[in-house]
Design a protein around this motif. Structure first.
Motif, mmCIF file in Angstrom:
data_model
loop_
_atom_site.group_PDB
_atom_site.id
_atom_site.type_symbol
_atom_site.label_atom_id
_atom_site.label_comp_id
_atom_site.label_asym_id
_atom_site.label_seq_id
_atom_site.Cartn_x
_atom_site.Cartn_y
_atom_site.Cartn_z
ATOM 1 N N ARG A 152 0.965 -1.243 0.000
ATOM 2 C CA ARG A 152 0.092 -0.157 -0.047
ATOM 3 C C ARG A 152 0.719 1.274 0.023
ATOM 4 N NH1 ARG A 152 -2.942 1.268 5.479
ATOM 5 N NH2 ARG A 152 -0.907 1.715 5.744
ATOM 6 N N ASP A 153 1.751 1.258 0.893
ATOM 7 C CA ASP A 153 2.807 2.347 0.883
ATOM 8 C C ASP A 153 3.681 2.556 -0.387
ATOM 9 O OD1 ASP A 153 1.929 2.725 3.307
ATOM 10 O OD2 ASP A 153 3.826 1.889 4.290
ATOM 11 N N GLU A 154 4.009 1.476 -1.142
ATOM 12 C CA GLU A 154 4.834 1.517 -2.264
ATOM 13 C C GLU A 154 3.491 2.398 -3.414
ATOM 14 O OE1 GLU A 154 8.382 0.710 -2.851
ATOM 15 O OE2 GLU A 154 7.792 1.343 -0.890
ATOM 16 N N ALA A 155 2.391 1.633 -3.097
ATOM 17 C CA ALA A 155 1.565 2.206 -4.103
ATOM 18 C C ALA A 155 1.376 3.905 -4.202
ATOM 19 C CB ALA A 155 0.192 1.496 -4.267
ATOM 20 N N ARG A 156 1.329 4.123 -2.842
ATOM 21 C CA ARG A 156 1.111 5.710 -2.555
ATOM 22 C C ARG A 156 2.217 6.580 -3.009
ATOM 23 N NH1 ARG A 156 -0.616 5.403 3.685
ATOM 24 N NH2 ARG A 156 -3.057 4.982 3.338
ATOM 25 N N HIS A 157 3.416 5.795 -2.847
ATOM 26 C CA HIS A 157 4.585 6.530 -3.428
ATOM 27 C C HIS A 157 4.568 6.564 -4.869
ATOM 28 C CE1 HIS A 157 6.787 4.999 0.229
ATOM 29 N NE2 HIS A 157 6.142 5.952 0.638
ATOM 30 N N ALA A 158 4.372 5.690 -5.557
ATOM 31 C CA ALA A 158 4.444 5.711 -7.106
ATOM 32 C C ALA A 158 3.209 6.694 -7.487
ATOM 33 C CB ALA A 158 3.903 4.330 -7.424
ATOM 34 N N GLY A 159 2.151 6.751 -6.737
ATOM 35 C CA GLY A 159 1.155 7.584 -7.066
ATOM 36 C C GLY A 159 1.446 9.197 -6.912
ATOM 37 N N PHE A 160 2.154 9.353 -5.985
ATOM 38 C CA PHE A 160 2.705 10.831 -5.696
ATOM 39 C C PHE A 160 3.500 11.120 -6.793
ATOM 40 C CE2 PHE A 160 6.151 13.267 -3.905
ATOM 41 C CZ PHE A 160 5.737 14.414 -3.478
ATOM 42 N N LEU A 161 4.613 10.404 -7.033
ATOM 43 C CA LEU A 161 5.668 10.404 -8.199
ATOM 44 C C LEU A 161 5.066 10.727 -9.450
ATOM 45 C CD1 LEU A 161 8.290 7.920 -6.947
ATOM 46 C CD2 LEU A 161 8.726 10.567 -7.006
ATOM 47 N N ASN A 162 3.893 9.939 -9.829
ATOM 48 C CA ASN A 162 3.162 10.155 -11.218
ATOM 49 C C ASN A 162 2.675 11.343 -11.037
ATOM 50 O OD1 ASN A 162 2.784 9.065 -13.627
ATOM 51 N ND2 ASN A 162 1.152 7.703 -13.012
ATOM 52 N N LYS A 163 1.847 11.877 -10.018
ATOM 53 C CA LYS A 163 1.113 13.118 -9.934
ATOM 54 C C LYS A 163 2.290 14.022 -9.820
ATOM 55 C CE LYS A 163 -2.132 15.803 -8.833
ATOM 56 N NZ LYS A 163 -2.897 16.338 -9.948
ATOM 57 N N SER A 164 3.501 13.977 -9.532
ATOM 58 C CA SER A 164 4.561 15.139 -9.482
ATOM 59 C C SER A 164 4.644 15.037 -10.945
ATOM 60 C CB SER A 164 5.636 14.760 -8.899
ATOM 61 O OG SER A 164 5.505 14.509 -7.402
#
Length: 118
Positions: free
Chosen positions: A53-65
């Motif tokens: 779940r945490d890794e998915a959040r990090h990926a989402g944050f980076l993709n949003k960036s």
């Protein structure tokens, strides 16, 4: 994002792309490990599920960036169903760890270079 131009922009975008891919790969790996360990060791399985779940959040944050640069990664191809054998899971883990180590090395080298601010 507009202030980053030239070669620095290209390097930063590459960094975002590689980081996002690494985080998403970690999400897939941890999710699969959590799924496979559910019956064998539920506590460890839950840990891997939370880590995914945490890794998915990090990926989402980076993709949003990346949207600040008018870019987005479609990482859906990584989720296609394939028969994953134990050796393949080891290769994914190794690839994930190497990408993360590469990121850490890049940050370390960047911090070691003298500031070039005017």
């Amino acid at each position: 994002a507009e202030k980053i131009t030239g070669p620095k922009r290209k390097i930063f975008i590459e960094f975002l792309e590689r980081s996002c891919t690494a985080e998403f790969s970690g999400f897939l790996l941890y999710k699969e490990l959590g799924r496979r360990l559910k019956k064998i060791n539920p506590v460890v399985a839950e840990i891997f599920t939370l880590m995914s779940r945490d890794e998915a959040r990090h990926a989402g944050f980076l993709n949003k960036s990346m949207s600040d640069f008018n870019l987005a990664l479609d990482l859906g191809f990584l989720t296609k169903k394939q028969a994953i054998h134990f050796l393949q899971a080891q290769v994914y883990l190794l690839r994930y760890l190497l990408i993360r180590e590469d990121r850490i090395l890049e940050i370390h080298l960047h911090l070691q270079t003298p500031s070039t601010k005017p």
